[in-house]
Motif scaffolding. Structure first.
Motif, mmCIF file in Angstrom:
data_model
loop_
_atom_site.group_PDB
_atom_site.id
_atom_site.type_symbol
_atom_site.label_atom_id
_atom_site.label_comp_id
_atom_site.label_asym_id
_atom_site.label_seq_id
_atom_site.Cartn_x
_atom_site.Cartn_y
_atom_site.Cartn_z
ATOM 1 N N ASP A 177 1.613 -8.700 15.364
ATOM 2 C CA ASP A 177 2.810 -8.062 14.809
ATOM 3 C C ASP A 177 2.492 -7.388 13.471
ATOM 4 N N TRP A 178 1.620 -8.023 12.667
ATOM 5 C CA TRP A 178 1.184 -7.435 11.400
ATOM 6 C C TRP A 178 0.513 -6.085 11.664
ATOM 7 N N ASP B 184 0.787 -4.149 14.336
ATOM 8 C CA ASP B 184 1.770 -3.194 14.858
ATOM 9 C C ASP B 184 2.574 -2.559 13.723
ATOM 10 N N HIS B 185 3.004 -3.385 12.772
ATOM 11 C CA HIS B 185 3.779 -2.852 11.639
ATOM 12 C C HIS B 185 2.900 -1.958 10.767
ATOM 13 N N LYS C 28 2.393 1.292 12.480
ATOM 14 C CA LYS C 28 3.628 2.083 12.545
ATOM 15 C C LYS C 28 3.915 2.799 11.234
ATOM 16 N N VAL C 29 3.601 2.164 10.112
ATOM 17 C CA VAL C 29 3.897 2.783 8.817
ATOM 18 C C VAL C 29 2.681 3.510 8.231
ATOM 19 N N THR D 175 6.562 -12.629 6.511
ATOM 20 C CA THR D 175 6.722 -11.940 7.787
ATOM 21 C C THR D 175 5.522 -11.014 7.957
ATOM 22 N N ALA E 71 5.557 -7.824 8.288
ATOM 23 C CA ALA E 71 5.789 -6.663 7.421
ATOM 24 C C ALA E 71 5.480 -7.006 5.969
#
Length: 69
Positions: free
Chosen positions: A22-23, A25-26, A29-30, A56, A58
């Motif tokens: 998830d880290w 992916d974020h 994405k940014v 989190t 993010a």
């Protein structure tokens, strides 16, 4: 029956791997990382520290790529 190798992993490791995924992916994405991204041992250790601290994914990306004052 399907035998998934991750079934043998401790729950902590499964959760950590999901958090790092998830880290990434974020961060992707940014625009903080671009493929190919290699996760070396020192980076993994640092991310595990953020995971243990309760950040989190993010927040972990911000901490990892942020400017240190």
């Amino acid at each position: 029956m399907y035998d998934d190798a991750s079934n043998a992993l401790p729950l902590y490791v499964i959760d950590l791997r999901a958090w790092i995924s998830d880290w990434y992916d974020h961060a992707f994405k940014v625009g903080l990382v671009h493929p190919p991204f290699t996760l070396d041992e020192s980076t993994a250790d640092r991310l595990e520290g953020y995971f243990k601290a309760g950040l989190t994914p993010a927040e972990g990306a911000i901490a990892f790529f942020g400017v240190v004052h």
